[in-house]
Structures are given as structure tokens and as C-alpha cells.
Write a protein that holds these residues in place. Structure first.
Motif, PDB file in Angstrom:
ATOM      1  N   UNK A   1      -5.259 -31.182 -17.692  1.00 49.38           N
ATOM      2  CA  UNK A   1      -6.634 -31.413 -17.301  1.00 49.38           C
ATOM      3  C   UNK A   1      -6.910 -30.867 -15.897  1.00 49.38           C
ATOM      4  N   UNK A   2      -5.936 -31.057 -14.977  1.00 43.17           N
ATOM      5  CA  UNK A   2      -6.109 -30.563 -13.612  1.00 43.17           C
ATOM      6  C   UNK A   2      -6.191 -29.045 -13.591  1.00 43.17           C
ATOM      7  N   UNK A   3      -5.434 -28.379 -14.457  1.00 44.92           N
ATOM      8  CA  UNK A   3      -5.461 -26.917 -14.507  1.00 44.92           C
ATOM      9  C   UNK A   3      -6.841 -26.408 -14.922  1.00 44.92           C
ATOM     10  N   UNK A   4      -7.446 -27.090 -15.863  1.00 43.22           N
ATOM     11  CA  UNK A   4      -8.779 -26.688 -16.335  1.00 43.22           C
ATOM     12  C   UNK A   4      -9.799 -26.844 -15.214  1.00 43.22           C
ATOM     13  N   UNK A   5      -9.722 -27.934 -14.474  1.00 40.19           N
ATOM     14  CA  UNK A   5     -10.658 -28.168 -13.368  1.00 40.19           C
ATOM     15  C   UNK A   5     -10.456 -27.122 -12.275  1.00 40.19           C
ATOM     16  N   UNK A   6      -9.211 -26.805 -11.950  1.00 44.30           N
ATOM     17  CA  UNK A   6      -8.922 -25.791 -10.933  1.00 44.30           C
ATOM     18  C   UNK A   6      -9.421 -24.432 -11.382  1.00 44.30           C
ATOM     19  N   UNK A   7      -9.185 -24.083 -12.642  1.00 45.28           N
ATOM     20  CA  UNK A   7      -9.658 -22.793 -13.183  1.00 45.28           C
ATOM     21  C   UNK A   7     -11.180 -22.758 -13.168  1.00 45.28           C
TER      22      UNK A   7
END
Length: 133
Positions: A1-7
Motif C-alpha cells: 500500500x505504501x508503494x502505491x501511495x509513493x508512486x
């Protein structure tokens, strides 16, 4: 989930930066106003539309030059020989080598300086007050 927000944040940031550069490339701001040096000035005259009606006193030159040099470039292009807004005032700065011609007008409560085919600049109401005294 954090990767999606960062992307997503990176994507939006890059899109915003890219959009700004595209806007700046398609609709660039005008170059700063070029004014003669005070020591080069022979006269400054003012007129309504294209008629000259007065010549300013040399004591007023520094203030006029200061206001002109502080004008803010806009992204609006100047595409005519004369402003389409009426009334407008013509400010002519004469030196021994050339004449500098600026058109001053008010549009929707904002004061503008227009140099044909070069740019339109936002200015202070003080300029209009100085030239129509």
C-alpha cells in the motif's frame, strides 16, 4: 500500500512539474521592460490615446523609471500596434538614440503597461496617477 501511495505522489509531482514547464513553454512571460538610463533621457511625454498632451518634469523621471522597471511580466501577448482597451495613455521616453513607447491602461481594476509585440505587464496604480495628474 505504501508503494502505491509513493508512486502516486511521484506521478502527481512529475505531472505538475511537467505541466508547469509545458505552460511556460507555450505561454511564456514577457521579458523585463527595457528602460533607458535616467542620464540618457531628453524628455518624457504623455498623451491620451495617440495625442501628446504634456511633457513631464525631470524631477518625475526617477519615479517613472522605477515603476516601469518594477512592472511584472504577464503571459498575455501583445499582438496589436495599439491597445484594444480605451482609454489608454501613451508614455514616450525620448533619448538621443531612440524613442521608448509604452501604453498604459486600466482593465478590470488592474493597471497594465503594453509594449506592442513585446509584452503586457502588470503595474501599480501609482503610474496611472503620475501620468494623468
Amino acid at each position: 500500500m505504501k508503494k502505491i501511495i509513493i508512486i502516486l505522489i511521484l506521478f502527481l509531482g512529475l505531472t505538475g512539474v511537467g505541466g508547469y514547464y509545458a505552460l511556460d513553454h507555450l505561454f511564456p512571460k514577457a521579458d523585463p521592460i527595457i528602460c533607458p538610463d535616467e542620464s540618457e533621457l531628453i524628455s518624457i511625454s504623455v498623451g491620451t490615446n495617440s495625442d501628446v498632451f504634456s511633457i513631464l518634469e525631470p524631477t518625475e523621471y526617477p519615479e517613472i523609471l522605477n515603476i516601469l522597471s518594477e512592472a511584472e511580466p504577464t503571459r498575455t501577448m501583445s499582438v496589436n500596434d495599439y491597445p484594444s482597451v480605451r482609454p489608454y495613455y501613451t508614455l514616450v521616453l525620448t533619448t538621443s538614440s531612440r524613442e521608448y513607447r509604452y501604453f498604459i491602461y486600466e482593465d478590470q481594476g488592474q493597471i497594465y503597461i503594453e509594449i506592442p509585440y513585446e509584452g503586457i505587464y502588470g503595474s501599480d496604480k501609482q503610474l496611472l496617477d503620475l501620468i494623468i495628474e
